[in-house]
Design an enzyme around this catalytic site. Structure first.
Site, PDB file in Angstrom:
ATOM      1  N   GLY A   1       2.933  -7.472   0.259  1.00  0.00           N
ATOM      2  CA  GLY A   1       3.700  -7.363   1.441  1.00  0.00           C
ATOM      3  C   GLY A   1       3.530  -8.536   2.312  1.00  0.00           C
ATOM      4  O   GLY A   1       4.586  -8.990   2.988  1.00  0.00           O
TER       5      GLY A   1
ATOM      6  N   GLU B   1      -1.684  -8.523   7.453  1.00  0.00           N
ATOM      7  CA  GLU B   1      -1.118  -7.300   6.727  1.00  0.00           C
ATOM      8  C   GLU B   1       0.570  -7.384   7.213  1.00  0.00           C
ATOM      9  O   GLU B   1       0.905  -7.528   8.281  1.00  0.00           O
ATOM     10  CB  GLU B   1      -1.887  -6.058   7.156  1.00  0.00           C
ATOM     11  CG  GLU B   1      -1.245  -4.689   6.459  1.00  0.00           C
ATOM     12  CD  GLU B   1      -1.286  -4.830   5.022  1.00  0.00           C
ATOM     13  OE1 GLU B   1      -0.572  -5.691   4.611  1.00  0.00           O
ATOM     14  OE2 GLU B   1      -1.641  -3.831   4.644  1.00  0.00           O
ATOM     15  N   ASP B   2       1.033  -6.520   6.421  1.00  0.00           N
ATOM     16  CA  ASP B   2       2.649  -6.585   6.702  1.00  0.00           C
ATOM     17  C   ASP B   2       2.912  -5.401   7.590  1.00  0.00           C
ATOM     18  O   ASP B   2       3.450  -5.487   8.494  1.00  0.00           O
ATOM     19  CB  ASP B   2       3.412  -6.563   5.460  1.00  0.00           C
ATOM     20  CG  ASP B   2       3.055  -5.302   4.351  1.00  0.00           C
ATOM     21  OD1 ASP B   2       1.990  -4.835   4.685  1.00  0.00           O
ATOM     22  OD2 ASP B   2       3.563  -5.255   3.465  1.00  0.00           O
TER      23      ASP B   2
ATOM     24  N   ASP C   1       0.428   1.703   7.872  1.00  0.00           N
ATOM     25  CA  ASP C   1       1.456   2.904   7.924  1.00  0.00           C
ATOM     26  C   ASP C   1       0.428   4.148   7.893  1.00  0.00           C
ATOM     27  O   ASP C   1       0.011   4.658   9.028  1.00  0.00           O
ATOM     28  CB  ASP C   1       2.081   3.112   6.238  1.00  0.00           C
ATOM     29  CG  ASP C   1       3.109   4.164   6.244  1.00  0.00           C
ATOM     30  OD1 ASP C   1       3.666   4.659   7.084  1.00  0.00           O
ATOM     31  OD2 ASP C   1       3.112   4.600   5.141  1.00  0.00           O
ATOM     32  N   THR C   2      -0.173   4.749   6.719  1.00  0.00           N
ATOM     33  CA  THR C   2      -1.075   5.927   6.899  1.00  0.00           C
ATOM     34  C   THR C   2      -2.653   5.266   7.327  1.00  0.00           C
ATOM     35  O   THR C   2      -3.436   5.932   7.996  1.00  0.00           O
ATOM     36  CB  THR C   2      -1.425   6.461   5.743  1.00  0.00           C
ATOM     37  OG1 THR C   2      -1.940   5.545   4.683  1.00  0.00           O
ATOM     38  CG2 THR C   2       0.008   7.288   4.974  1.00  0.00           C
TER      39      THR C   2
ATOM     40  N   THR D   1      -5.035   1.800   3.253  1.00  0.00           N
ATOM     41  CA  THR D   1      -5.241   0.511   2.756  1.00  0.00           C
ATOM     42  C   THR D   1      -6.161  -0.151   3.631  1.00  0.00           C
ATOM     43  O   THR D   1      -7.234  -1.035   3.212  1.00  0.00           O
ATOM     44  CB  THR D   1      -3.815  -0.285   2.694  1.00  0.00           C
ATOM     45  OG1 THR D   1      -3.008   0.310   1.884  1.00  0.00           O
ATOM     46  CG2 THR D   1      -4.008  -1.631   2.062  1.00  0.00           C
ATOM     47  N   LEU D   2      -5.821  -0.635   5.111  1.00  0.00           N
ATOM     48  CA  LEU D   2      -6.798  -1.027   6.023  1.00  0.00           C
ATOM     49  C   LEU D   2      -8.103  -0.651   6.005  1.00  0.00           C
ATOM     50  O   LEU D   2      -9.112  -1.320   5.892  1.00  0.00           O
ATOM     51  CB  LEU D   2      -6.011  -1.422   7.232  1.00  0.00           C
ATOM     52  CG  LEU D   2      -5.369  -3.001   7.318  1.00  0.00           C
ATOM     53  CD1 LEU D   2      -6.404  -4.024   6.948  1.00  0.00           C
ATOM     54  CD2 LEU D   2      -4.193  -3.193   6.452  1.00  0.00           C
TER      55      LEU D   2
ATOM     56  N   LYS E   1       3.241   1.457  11.995  1.00  0.00           N
ATOM     57  CA  LYS E   1       3.876   2.967  12.193  1.00  0.00           C
ATOM     58  C   LYS E   1       2.976   3.932  12.724  1.00  0.00           C
ATOM     59  O   LYS E   1       2.342   4.570  12.021  1.00  0.00           O
ATOM     60  CB  LYS E   1       4.311   3.225  10.907  1.00  0.00           C
ATOM     61  CG  LYS E   1       5.760   2.788  10.454  1.00  0.00           C
ATOM     62  CD  LYS E   1       6.325   3.558   9.287  1.00  0.00           C
ATOM     63  CE  LYS E   1       6.619   2.501   8.165  1.00  0.00           C
ATOM     64  NZ  LYS E   1       7.263   3.441   7.097  1.00  0.00           N
TER      65      LYS E   1
ATOM     66  N   ASP F   1       8.958  -4.306   0.283  1.00  0.00           N
ATOM     67  CA  ASP F   1       9.869  -3.997  -0.525  1.00  0.00           C
ATOM     68  C   ASP F   1      10.174  -2.728  -0.806  1.00  0.00           C
ATOM     69  O   ASP F   1       9.656  -1.900  -0.127  1.00  0.00           O
ATOM     70  CB  ASP F   1       9.217  -4.657  -1.814  1.00  0.00           C
ATOM     71  CG  ASP F   1       8.136  -3.459  -2.430  1.00  0.00           C
ATOM     72  OD1 ASP F   1       7.156  -3.123  -1.478  1.00  0.00           O
ATOM     73  OD2 ASP F   1       8.061  -2.576  -3.473  1.00  0.00           O
TER      74      ASP F   1
END
Ligand code: IMP
Ligand code: MG
Length: 186
Positions: A52, A107-108, A111-112, A115-116, A139, A167
């Site tokens: 991303g 990072e793009d 969200d939750t 990942t980070l 978000k 995507d």
């Protein structure tokens, strides 16, 4: 792989821009200025989280003036849908040792936060001199684990977005702006 009935079907799923090319370009300048101000001539390593953040990386690395190297990590959590699987996999690691380096992760979208949170945990123990995260989109209403970027360029509501690297089913990454993905009305 996602299939579309026609080019009209493909195009009909793209909303009007939520964040325009001009707004993105201004935000990239803000990110590069923040990097130049913080590191003040010291060399840095920019790390893009694939796939991303590849477009964001390409713009930010051209806008910074501090000496910089680039590297990539590939994480995967979405499997051709708009819902996270809840499981993050690191499918490609950095190619270089980061001990003693100033590392800036690009990072793009956060969200939750899974990942980070995982990537920070992995990289912290490698003893970088410093470790910061800049995300294009955030978000916060979707957060499931405690994570906050050092700089978030745009805070957005809980909509699934595409374009500028992001995507849906691997498509739409090449849109130059950010739009909402609209499921067709049945
Ligand atoms: P997290 O681990 O839930 O924070 O999600 C991180 C990854 O999920 C991001 O790096 C994106 O690749 C993907 N993702 C989250 N929200 C969106 C979205 O609205 N559009 C496209 N990809 C997304
Ligand atoms: Mg990503």
């Amino acid at each position: 792989m996602k299939q579309f009935d026609s080019i009209e079907d493909f195009s009909s799923k793209i909303s009007k821009p939520l964040i325009t090319e001009q707004e993105i370009a201004q935000a990239v300048k803000r990110a590069a200025k923040a990097i130049d101000d913080i590191y003040d001539g010291s060399p840095i390593l920019l790390v893009s989280i694939l796939k991303g953040a590849f477009v964001f990386m390409s713009d930010v690395c051209k806008a910074v003036t501090v000496p910089c190297k680039v590297d990539f990590m590939c994480a995967k959590s979405y499997f051709e849908s708009t819902e996270s699987s809840g499981h993050v996999q690191i499918i490609m690691d950095l190619k270089q040792d980061i001990a003693g380096c100033h590392v800036v992760i690009l990072e793009d979208i956060v969200d939750t936060g899974r990942t980070l949170a995982l990537i920070m945990k992995m990289l912290k123990i490698r003893n970088p001199k410093s470790l910061r995260v800049i995300t294009l989109l955030d978000k916060p209403s979707r957060r499931l684990v405690d994570f906050q970027a050092d700089l978030s360029l745009f805070t957005i509501p809980d909509h699934f977005v595409i374009g500028y690297g992001l995507d849906y089913g691997e498509y739409y990454r090449n849109l130059p702006y950010i739009a909402e993905y609209k499921e067709s009305e049945k």
